[in-house]
Motif scaffolding. Structure first.
Motif, PDB file in Angstrom:
ATOM      1  N   ILE A  62       0.835  -1.206   0.000  1.00 19.08           N
ATOM      2  CA  ILE A  62       0.000   0.000   0.000  1.00 19.08           C
ATOM      3  C   ILE A  62       0.868   1.253   0.000  1.00 19.08           C
ATOM      4  O   ILE A  62       0.525   2.268  -0.630  1.00 19.08           O
ATOM      5  CB  ILE A  62      -0.951   0.000   1.214  1.00 19.08           C
ATOM      6  N   SER A  63       2.016   1.212   0.677  1.00 20.00           N
ATOM      7  CA  SER A  63       2.912   2.375   0.682  1.00 20.00           C
ATOM      8  C   SER A  63       3.443   2.664  -0.723  1.00 20.00           C
ATOM      9  O   SER A  63       3.645   3.833  -1.087  1.00 20.00           O
ATOM     10  CB  SER A  63       4.063   2.152   1.652  1.00 20.00           C
ATOM     11  N   ILE A  64       3.663   1.610  -1.515  1.00 17.87           N
ATOM     12  CA  ILE A  64       4.080   1.802  -2.904  1.00 17.87           C
ATOM     13  C   ILE A  64       2.979   2.510  -3.683  1.00 17.87           C
ATOM     14  O   ILE A  64       3.235   3.443  -4.457  1.00 17.87           O
ATOM     15  CB  ILE A  64       4.423   0.449  -3.558  1.00 17.87           C
ATOM     16  N   LEU A  65       1.728   2.087  -3.467  1.00 21.48           N
ATOM     17  CA  LEU A  65       0.599   2.739  -4.132  1.00 21.48           C
ATOM     18  C   LEU A  65       0.505   4.212  -3.739  1.00 21.48           C
ATOM     19  O   LEU A  65       0.187   5.066  -4.576  1.00 21.48           O
ATOM     20  CB  LEU A  65      -0.706   2.022  -3.778  1.00 21.48           C
ATOM     21  N   ALA A  66       0.790   4.519  -2.472  1.00 21.77           N
ATOM     22  CA  ALA A  66       0.744   5.908  -2.012  1.00 21.77           C
ATOM     23  C   ALA A  66       1.776   6.759  -2.746  1.00 21.77           C
ATOM     24  O   ALA A  66       1.489   7.894  -3.164  1.00 21.77           O
ATOM     25  CB  ALA A  66       0.975   5.965  -0.507  1.00 21.77           C
ATOM     26  N   LEU A  67       2.984   6.228  -2.924  1.00 22.38           N
ATOM     27  CA  LEU A  67       4.037   6.972  -3.608  1.00 22.38           C
ATOM     28  C   LEU A  67       3.728   7.140  -5.093  1.00 22.38           C
ATOM     29  O   LEU A  67       3.976   8.202  -5.674  1.00 22.38           O
ATOM     30  CB  LEU A  67       5.375   6.254  -3.432  1.00 22.38           C
ATOM     31  N   VAL A  68       3.163   6.110  -5.702  1.00 18.02           N
ATOM     32  CA  VAL A  68       2.772   6.212  -7.114  1.00 18.02           C
ATOM     33  C   VAL A  68       1.678   7.260  -7.275  1.00 18.02           C
ATOM     34  O   VAL A  68       1.693   8.066  -8.218  1.00 18.02           O
ATOM     35  CB  VAL A  68       2.306   4.844  -7.643  1.00 18.02           C
ATOM     36  N   THR A  69       0.721   7.275  -6.348  1.00 21.13           N
ATOM     37  CA  THR A  69      -0.347   8.270  -6.393  1.00 21.13           C
ATOM     38  C   THR A  69       0.222   9.677  -6.262  1.00 21.13           C
ATOM     39  O   THR A  69      -0.178  10.600  -6.989  1.00 21.13           O
ATOM     40  CB  THR A  69      -1.356   8.018  -5.261  1.00 21.13           C
ATOM     41  N   ALA A  70       1.167   9.858  -5.348  1.00 20.39           N
ATOM     42  CA  ALA A  70       1.801  11.170  -5.178  1.00 20.39           C
ATOM     43  C   ALA A  70       2.522  11.593  -6.450  1.00 20.39           C
ATOM     44  O   ALA A  70       2.475  12.765  -6.848  1.00 20.39           O
ATOM     45  CB  ALA A  70       2.781  11.126  -4.003  1.00 20.39           C
ATOM     46  N   ALA A  71       3.184  10.653  -7.108  1.00 17.70           N
ATOM     47  CA  ALA A  71       3.894  10.960  -8.351  1.00 17.70           C
ATOM     48  C   ALA A  71       2.923  11.375  -9.450  1.00 17.70           C
ATOM     49  O   ALA A  71       3.182  12.331 -10.194  1.00 17.70           O
ATOM     50  CB  ALA A  71       4.716   9.748  -8.800  1.00 17.70           C
ATOM     51  N   VAL A  72       1.795  10.693  -9.556  1.00 10.97           N
ATOM     52  CA  VAL A  72       0.803  11.017 -10.588  1.00 10.97           C
ATOM     53  C   VAL A  72       0.240  12.418 -10.385  1.00 10.97           C
ATOM     54  O   VAL A  72       0.094  13.196 -11.332  1.00 10.97           O
ATOM     55  CB  VAL A  72      -0.329   9.967 -10.582  1.00 10.97           C
ATOM     56  N   VAL A  73      -0.070  12.758  -9.133  1.00  6.22           N
ATOM     57  CA  VAL A  73      -0.581  14.102  -8.827  1.00  6.22           C
ATOM     58  C   VAL A  73       0.452  15.166  -9.184  1.00  6.22           C
ATOM     59  O   VAL A  73       0.128  16.206  -9.768  1.00  6.22           O
ATOM     60  CB  VAL A  73      -0.982  14.212  -7.343  1.00  6.22           C
ATOM     61  N   GLU A  74       1.720  14.903  -8.856  1.00  5.91           N
ATOM     62  CA  GLU A  74       2.764  15.874  -9.153  1.00  5.91           C
ATOM     63  C   GLU A  74       2.997  16.005 -10.651  1.00  5.91           C
ATOM     64  O   GLU A  74       3.265  17.108 -11.150  1.00  5.91           O
ATOM     65  CB  GLU A  74       4.064  15.472  -8.453  1.00  5.91           C
ATOM     66  N   ILE A  75       2.890  14.902 -11.390  1.00 10.07           N
ATOM     67  CA  ILE A  75       3.019  14.969 -12.849  1.00 10.07           C
ATOM     68  C   ILE A  75       1.936  15.873 -13.425  1.00 10.07           C
ATOM     69  O   ILE A  75       2.195  16.711 -14.301  1.00 10.07           O
ATOM     70  CB  ILE A  75       2.929  13.555 -13.460  1.00 10.07           C
ATOM     71  N   LYS A  76       0.711  15.718 -12.941  1.00 11.05           N
ATOM     72  CA  LYS A  76      -0.389  16.557 -13.406  1.00 11.05           C
ATOM     73  C   LYS A  76      -0.153  18.013 -13.022  1.00 11.05           C
ATOM     74  O   LYS A  76      -0.406  18.931 -13.831  1.00 11.05           O
ATOM     75  CB  LYS A  76      -1.701  16.049 -12.804  1.00 11.05           C
ATOM     76  N   ARG A  77       0.345  18.262 -11.817  1.00  9.50           N
ATOM     77  CA  ARG A  77       0.594  19.643 -11.379  1.00  9.50           C
ATOM     78  C   ARG A  77       1.668  20.297 -12.236  1.00  9.50           C
ATOM     79  O   ARG A  77       1.534  21.459 -12.647  1.00  9.50           O
ATOM     80  CB  ARG A  77       1.015  19.651  -9.910  1.00  9.50           C
ATOM     81  N   LEU A 176       9.292  24.602  -7.156  1.00 12.29           N
ATOM     82  CA  LEU A 176       8.945  23.233  -7.556  1.00 12.29           C
ATOM     83  C   LEU A 176       8.510  23.138  -9.006  1.00 12.29           C
ATOM     84  O   LEU A 176       8.546  22.054  -9.602  1.00 12.29           O
ATOM     85  CB  LEU A 176       7.833  22.696  -6.644  1.00 12.29           C
ATOM     86  N   ASN A 177       8.098  24.260  -9.603  1.00 13.97           N
ATOM     87  CA  ASN A 177       7.678  24.240 -11.006  1.00 13.97           C
ATOM     88  C   ASN A 177       8.856  24.007 -11.939  1.00 13.97           C
ATOM     89  O   ASN A 177       8.665  23.625 -13.091  1.00 13.97           O
ATOM     90  CB  ASN A 177       6.991  25.558 -11.370  1.00 13.97           C
ATOM     91  N   LYS A 178      10.077  24.252 -11.447  1.00 13.72           N
ATOM     92  CA  LYS A 178      11.277  24.006 -12.247  1.00 13.72           C
ATOM     93  C   LYS A 178      11.923  22.669 -11.906  1.00 13.72           C
ATOM     94  O   LYS A 178      12.936  22.302 -12.513  1.00 13.72           O
ATOM     95  CB  LYS A 178      12.299  25.134 -12.020  1.00 13.72           C
ATOM     96  N   GLY A 179      11.391  21.978 -10.951  1.00 18.79           N
ATOM     97  CA  GLY A 179      11.975  20.716 -10.519  1.00 18.79           C
ATOM     98  C   GLY A 179      11.217  19.509 -11.019  1.00 18.79           C
ATOM     99  O   GLY A 179      10.402  19.589 -11.946  1.00 18.79           O
ATOM    100  N   HIS A 180      11.494  18.378 -10.398  1.00 16.12           N
ATOM    101  CA  HIS A 180      10.821  17.127 -10.746  1.00 16.12           C
ATOM    102  C   HIS A 180      10.590  16.333  -9.470  1.00 16.12           C
ATOM    103  O   HIS A 180      11.196  15.282  -9.259  1.00 16.12           O
ATOM    104  CB  HIS A 180      11.638  16.315 -11.743  1.00 16.12           C
ATOM    105  N   LEU A 181       9.721  16.851  -8.633  1.00 14.09           N
ATOM    106  CA  LEU A 181       9.364  16.138  -7.414  1.00 14.09           C
ATOM    107  C   LEU A 181       8.747  14.784  -7.740  1.00 14.09           C
ATOM    108  O   LEU A 181       8.836  13.844  -6.946  1.00 14.09           O
ATOM    109  CB  LEU A 181       8.394  16.976  -6.578  1.00 14.09           C
ATOM    110  N   ASP A 182       8.136  14.682  -8.942  1.00 11.49           N
ATOM    111  CA  ASP A 182       7.559  13.398  -9.362  1.00 11.49           C
ATOM    112  C   ASP A 182       8.645  12.343  -9.513  1.00 11.49           C
ATOM    113  O   ASP A 182       8.432  11.168  -9.197  1.00 11.49           O
ATOM    114  CB  ASP A 182       6.777  13.556 -10.669  1.00 11.49           C
ATOM    115  N   TYR A 183       9.841  12.738  -9.983  1.00 11.97           N
ATOM    116  CA  TYR A 183      10.946  11.783 -10.095  1.00 11.97           C
ATOM    117  C   TYR A 183      11.330  11.240  -8.719  1.00 11.97           C
ATOM    118  O   TYR A 183      11.654  10.053  -8.572  1.00 11.97           O
ATOM    119  CB  TYR A 183      12.170  12.442 -10.732  1.00 11.97           C
ATOM    120  N   TYR A 184      11.306  12.128  -7.717  1.00 16.59           N
ATOM    121  CA  TYR A 184      11.665  11.705  -6.365  1.00 16.59           C
ATOM    122  C   TYR A 184      10.659  10.698  -5.823  1.00 16.59           C
ATOM    123  O   TYR A 184      11.042   9.684  -5.226  1.00 16.59           O
ATOM    124  CB  TYR A 184      11.751  12.926  -5.447  1.00 16.59           C
ATOM    125  N   PHE A 185       9.370  10.957  -6.042  1.00 13.87           N
ATOM    126  CA  PHE A 185       8.349  10.005  -5.609  1.00 13.87           C
ATOM    127  C   PHE A 185       8.503   8.676  -6.342  1.00 13.87           C
ATOM    128  O   PHE A 185       8.342   7.599  -5.752  1.00 13.87           O
ATOM    129  CB  PHE A 185       6.947  10.580  -5.860  1.00 13.87           C
TER     130      PHE A 185
END
Length: 214
Positions: A62-77, A176-185
């Motif tokens: 479930i923790s893996i799913l949480a991180l994937v979800t966070a990455a998807v939200v950040e990709i959209k942002r 954060l708009n210039k970064g890739h927080l999604d990569y970190y997730f």
């Protein structure tokens, strides 16, 4: 802070999102004891429904799913930020037209992961240790959590150092708009998957060692 925090006339404090993690823990503890354990008991035949290792495994997944979800939200942002050209400016406080409540699902998943992982971990140390070492082993479970927090800080420091080499903004810059927080997730999700796989690899070795020799 870079998402729309308004719900009508109310502005959600960014730091208050952790409340959803607590709400999720309270909810899943009730569901776990009253619904999941009786169902699992019928399926597995175990008195507590799940074994300690099963619970920790479910929590890790479930923790893996949480991180994937966070990455998807950040990709959209980030996609919205690029469409508005905010990745080309130095403005770091512009709220994007994506509501902060899109982060709620990942906090709910983290709460569910904590319930399964921590309950399984405490029960494992409690039931698998000698009576004279119950307190010590329970303290060891808390020690593992603290070491995990230190490891998280080390990983963040290393990732920041590596990704900012050569003058690059890195994955987690101030803007954060210039970064890739999604990569970190995604990176953390990959590490969690390796941890999940390694756990089952060790369990398979233990299971084979317990099989009677031919």
């Amino acid at each position: 802070m870079v998402m729309d925090r308004r719900i009508r006339s109310f502005t959600i404090p960014a730091a208050s999102l952790f409340t959803f993690d607590i709400i999720s823990v309270i909810f899943w503890v009730l569901i776990y004891d009253r619904n999941l354990v009786p169902i699992a008991r019928k399926v597995t035949g175990l008195e507590r429904g799940f074994s300690e290792l099963h619970r920790m495994g479910i929590g890790l997944f479930i923790s893996i799913l949480a991180l994937v979800t966070a990455a998807v939200v950040e990709i959209k942002r980030l996609q919205i930020a690029k469409e508005l050209g905010l990745d080309l400016t130095d403005e770091i406080s512009v709220a994007l037209p994506i509501n902060i409540l899109w982060q709620v699902p990942q906090y709910l998943l983290v709460g569910a992961a904590e319930v399964f992982t921590f309950i399984g971990q405490f029960e494992f140390f409690y039931h698998q240790s000698p009576d004279a070492m119950l307190s010590l082993c329970s303290a060891l479970s808390l020690l593992m959590i603290s070491l995990g927090n230190y490891l998280s800080s080390v990983i963040l420091t290393v990732v920041t150092a590596v990704t900012t080499a050569g003058g690059n903004p890195g994955w987690i810059p101030d803007n954060l708009n210039k970064g890739h927080l999604d990569y970190y997730f995604e990176f953390l999700a990959g590490l969690s998957f390796l941890n999940f796989w390694y756990m089952f690899y060790i369990l398979s070795i233990i299971r084979r060692s317990r099989l009677p020799s031919s």
